[in-house]
Write a protein that holds these residues in place. Sequence first.
Motif, PDB file in Angstrom:
ATOM      1  N   ILE A  55       1.619   4.434  15.994  1.00 47.99           N
ATOM      2  CA  ILE A  55       1.330   3.326  15.066  1.00 47.99           C
ATOM      3  C   ILE A  55       2.290   3.357  13.873  1.00 47.99           C
ATOM      4  N   LEU A  56       2.519   4.552  13.345  1.00 48.06           N
ATOM      5  CA  LEU A  56       3.423   4.665  12.187  1.00 48.06           C
ATOM      6  C   LEU A  56       4.820   4.158  12.521  1.00 48.06           C
ATOM      7  N   LYS A  57       5.184   4.308  13.815  1.00 48.66           N
ATOM      8  CA  LYS A  57       6.538   3.899  14.219  1.00 48.66           C
ATOM      9  C   LYS A  57       6.602   2.435  14.643  1.00 48.66           C
ATOM     10  N   ALA A  58       5.491   1.722  14.519  1.00 47.49           N
ATOM     11  CA  ALA A  58       5.498   0.303  14.912  1.00 47.49           C
ATOM     12  C   ALA A  58       5.041  -0.566  13.742  1.00 47.49           C
ATOM     13  N   PRO A  59       5.822  -0.562  12.639  1.00 53.99           N
ATOM     14  CA  PRO A  59       5.375  -1.305  11.446  1.00 53.99           C
ATOM     15  C   PRO A  59       5.371  -2.817  11.645  1.00 53.99           C
ATOM     16  N   ASP A  60       6.088  -3.309  12.663  1.00 56.50           N
ATOM     17  CA  ASP A  60       6.078  -4.760  12.888  1.00 56.50           C
ATOM     18  C   ASP A  60       4.743  -5.213  13.485  1.00 56.50           C
ATOM     19  N   VAL A  61       3.985  -4.272  14.057  1.00 54.76           N
ATOM     20  CA  VAL A  61       2.660  -4.607  14.608  1.00 54.76           C
ATOM     21  C   VAL A  61       1.553  -4.150  13.649  1.00 54.76           C
ATOM     22  N   PHE A  62       1.758  -2.957  13.072  1.00 56.66           N
ATOM     23  CA  PHE A  62       0.743  -2.377  12.182  1.00 56.66           C
ATOM     24  C   PHE A  62       1.285  -2.444  10.752  1.00 56.66           C
ATOM     25  N   GLY A  63       0.957  -3.519  10.051  1.00 57.50           N
ATOM     26  CA  GLY A  63       1.540  -3.756   8.732  1.00 57.50           C
ATOM     27  C   GLY A  63       0.778  -3.045   7.622  1.00 57.50           C
ATOM     28  N   SER A  64       1.506  -2.755   6.548  1.00 55.46           N
ATOM     29  CA  SER A  64       0.870  -2.128   5.390  1.00 55.46           C
ATOM     30  C   SER A  64       0.380  -3.175   4.398  1.00 55.46           C
ATOM     31  N   GLU A  65       1.104  -4.297   4.331  1.00 58.69           N
ATOM     32  CA  GLU A  65       0.739  -5.324   3.357  1.00 58.69           C
ATOM     33  C   GLU A  65      -0.679  -5.837   3.643  1.00 58.69           C
ATOM     34  N   GLY A  66      -1.535  -5.717   2.664  1.00 56.95           N
ATOM     35  CA  GLY A  66      -2.909  -6.208   2.824  1.00 56.95           C
ATOM     36  C   GLY A  66      -3.784  -5.313   3.676  1.00 56.95           C
ATOM     37  N   GLY A  67      -3.262  -4.134   4.087  1.00 60.28           N
ATOM     38  CA  GLY A  67      -4.043  -3.314   5.026  1.00 60.28           C
ATOM     39  C   GLY A  67      -4.194  -1.857   4.650  1.00 60.28           C
ATOM     40  N   ILE A  68      -3.636  -1.453   3.517  1.00 66.87           N
ATOM     41  CA  ILE A  68      -3.684  -0.028   3.146  1.00 66.87           C
ATOM     42  C   ILE A  68      -5.105   0.389   2.748  1.00 66.87           C
ATOM     43  N   ALA A  69      -5.740  -0.437   1.909  1.00 68.59           N
ATOM     44  CA  ALA A  69      -7.086  -0.097   1.429  1.00 68.59           C
ATOM     45  C   ALA A  69      -8.132  -0.832   2.254  1.00 68.59           C
ATOM     46  N   LEU A  70      -9.382  -0.386   2.126  1.00 69.75           N
ATOM     47  CA  LEU A  70     -10.439  -0.995   2.927  1.00 69.75           C
ATOM     48  C   LEU A  70     -11.005  -2.268   2.319  1.00 69.75           C
ATOM     49  N   THR A  71     -10.737  -2.506   1.029  1.00 70.42           N
ATOM     50  CA  THR A  71     -11.281  -3.735   0.427  1.00 70.42           C
ATOM     51  C   THR A  71     -10.150  -4.709   0.095  1.00 70.42           C
ATOM     52  N   ALA A  72     -10.487  -5.976   0.210  1.00 69.96           N
ATOM     53  CA  ALA A  72      -9.493  -7.012  -0.103  1.00 69.96           C
ATOM     54  C   ALA A  72      -9.105  -6.920  -1.579  1.00 69.96           C
ATOM     55  N   LEU A  79      -2.841  -2.814  -5.100  1.00 68.17           N
ATOM     56  CA  LEU A  79      -1.731  -2.385  -4.241  1.00 68.17           C
ATOM     57  C   LEU A  79      -0.644  -3.427  -3.997  1.00 68.17           C
ATOM     58  N   ALA A  80      -0.991  -4.691  -4.140  1.00 68.24           N
ATOM     59  CA  ALA A  80      -0.020  -5.739  -3.779  1.00 68.24           C
ATOM     60  C   ALA A  80       1.309  -5.517  -4.498  1.00 68.24           C
ATOM     61  N   GLY A  81       2.382  -5.555  -3.754  1.00 72.47           N
ATOM     62  CA  GLY A  81       3.721  -5.433  -4.341  1.00 72.47           C
ATOM     63  C   GLY A  81       4.164  -3.998  -4.588  1.00 72.47           C
ATOM     64  N   THR A  82       3.311  -3.009  -4.286  1.00 73.02           N
ATOM     65  CA  THR A  82       3.746  -1.618  -4.478  1.00 73.02           C
ATOM     66  C   THR A  82       4.478  -1.131  -3.226  1.00 73.02           C
ATOM     67  N   VAL A  83       5.134   0.024  -3.343  1.00 70.82           N
ATOM     68  CA  VAL A  83       5.935   0.520  -2.217  1.00 70.82           C
ATOM     69  C   VAL A  83       5.078   0.711  -0.956  1.00 70.82           C
ATOM     70  N   PRO A  84       3.967   1.470  -1.031  1.00 72.86           N
ATOM     71  CA  PRO A  84       3.254   1.712   0.225  1.00 72.86           C
ATOM     72  C   PRO A  84       2.673   0.449   0.839  1.00 72.86           C
ATOM     73  N   ALA A  85       2.430  -0.582   0.010  1.00 75.11           N
ATOM     74  CA  ALA A  85       1.802  -1.794   0.538  1.00 75.11           C
ATOM     75  C   ALA A  85       2.809  -2.901   0.842  1.00 75.11           C
ATOM     76  N   SER A  86       4.095  -2.548   0.881  1.00 78.34           N
ATOM     77  CA  SER A  86       5.111  -3.546   1.215  1.00 78.34           C
ATOM     78  C   SER A  86       5.694  -3.216   2.584  1.00 78.34           C
ATOM     79  N   ASP A  87       6.099  -4.256   3.276  1.00 75.74           N
ATOM     80  CA  ASP A  87       6.663  -4.041   4.609  1.00 75.74           C
ATOM     81  C   ASP A  87       8.138  -4.439   4.657  1.00 75.74           C
ATOM     82  N   GLY A  88       8.825  -3.926   5.647  1.00 70.21           N
ATOM     83  CA  GLY A  88      10.188  -4.356   5.973  1.00 70.21           C
ATOM     84  C   GLY A  88      11.147  -4.267   4.812  1.00 70.21           C
ATOM     85  N   SER A  89      11.856  -5.388   4.568  1.00 70.20           N
ATOM     86  CA  SER A  89      12.925  -5.339   3.566  1.00 70.20           C
ATOM     87  C   SER A  89      12.357  -5.153   2.155  1.00 70.20           C
TER      88      SER A  89
END
Length: 419
Positions: A55-72, A79-89
Motif C-alpha cells: 500500500i505504501l508503494k501505491a500512493p496513486d491508489v492509496f492517497g494521503s490527502e484527506g485520509g491520514i486521520a480518522l476524522t474529516a 492536516l490539509a496542506g501539510t507534508v504527510p497529507a499531500s500527495d504527488g508533486s
Amino acid sequence: MQSSIGPSSSLRLFDDRVLADPYPSYGALRCTGAAVYLEEYGVWAIPRHADLLAILKAPDVFGSEGGIALTALANREILAGTVPASDGSADAKLRRVLSKQLAPRAMRALARRITDRAERLVDQYTKPGRFDAAVLARHMVCDTVMELMGLPDADREVLLSGAAATFDVFGPHGDRYQQALPLASRMVGMLHERLIRENVPPESWMGAIFEAVDAGQIEESDAVPLASAYTAAAIDTTVLGLADCLVQLARHPEQWQTLRRDPVRWATPAFHEALRLEAPIQGFGRLLTKDADIGGVHLAAGDQVWLLYGSAGRDPRHWGDEADEFNIRRPRNHQHLAFGGGPHLCAGIPLAELQARTILRALAARCFHLTLDGEPVRVLNNVLRGYSSAQLAVELAPRPPASGTLALSAKACQQGPVT
Ligand code: HEM
C-alpha cells in the motif's frame, strides 16, 4: 457503513485497554485477514507487513490527502496542506524545502554538535546512578529540534504538549481527541505568532523555509504548516523510540553488553530493533482513490485504510516465530515499516538515527550496567506508543572514557546506518 465485503471486527482499537497492550488484538487481526473492517470506526485495518508495504508503494491508489486521520475535521483543519497529507508533486515540493537540511551530508556536519550534546546529557543524567530514560530522550530531542527549527526555548512546553496532541487528533472522535484538539490548535497558533522572519535565525530550518517562500518555491501560507509538521513529526517519535530502546536494553542485559562491547556496530541496529518491536507511530490512514484488492479483499474507491505499523513489526509471516522478541542481532531489522515507506517515507530518518546512536554510544562509554528501576509508565495516545517515564538504574564506569575514545566516537557517529 461497510461499503466493501470482507472480514470485519468489533475491536475498539482506541480504547485505553487496547492501547495499553495492542499486540494480542493485532495478532487476531493478522489471522482474520489482509484487510479487516473495523466496525466501530468505519475503516479497514491493514495488519500484515507485506500488504502494508504494498500500500505504501501505491500512493496513486492509496492517497494521503484527506485520509491520514480518522476524522474529516482533523484532515481538513489540522492536516490539509501539510507534508504527510499531500500527495504527488505537492508532497515532493514541500519535502524539497528541507531535504538539504535532513540529508546525510547535513547530518555529518551536525554530528559533532549532537555528539557533544549527547555526551553532556548522558554525563549529567547518569551521575546520580539513576535517571528517567524518557526525560533524557525528551531533553536531547527537544534541544536538537528547537535549535534546528530556530524556535526560542520559552516555547518548549507549548510545543511539546501540542506535538503529542497532534497525534491524538489523528484518532477517532472521543475524549482523548476532544482534549487534544485545543492543545494542537494552540501549538499551531503559537507557531503562527512566533515564526515570523524577524524572529528566526537565517541558518535554521525556519530560515530555509522562508528562503523557499522568497524564492517562489512555496507559498507564504505553506510556511507555518510545513514547520509545524516537521516539528510535530520530529519530537515524540524520536523521544519514544529512543526511550523504548533504552528500556529494552535494560530488560536484556546480555544485549546491553553486546552493544557496550562494540557500540559503533550495534547502536543503530539496537535502535531499529526497538522501532520494529514498538513502532512509535502505531497507525496512520490512507484514502482509496480507486478500487483495489488487498490480499483477496476487494476495497472500493472512497474506503479508508488504517495502516497498522505497530502490527507489521510483529508479523511472524515476515519476522518469523520470534517476532515478539527484542534482538539487536536480528538480520535486516532496519527493513521495518516504523518509518513508513514509499514516497511518504519518513523525512527525518538520518536525524533520528544520529540522535539515538549518539545517546547509545555515550551511555555505552559510561555505563557498565543498565537496569529497570520500577515499571515504566506508558503514554496513552491514539497514534503514539512508548513511555512517558522509565526509571533506569546504572552502574557507572569508574572514570570517564579517555579523550581518544570520545574523539573516536564523534568520528564514528558520522557514519550512516549499519546495514
Ligand atoms: C524514530 C523517529 C521517527 C519515527 C518512528 C517516524 C515515523 C514516521 C512515519 C511512520 C512516517 C510516515 C507516515 C505515513 O504513513 O504517511 C513519517 C513521515 C514523516 N516524518 Fe518521521 N519519524 C521519526 C522521526 C522524524 C524526524 C526526526 C523528522 C524530522 C526531522 C520526521 C519528519 C517526518 C516527515 C516530514 C514526514 C512526512 C513525509 C511525507 O509525507 O512525505 N520524522 N515518519
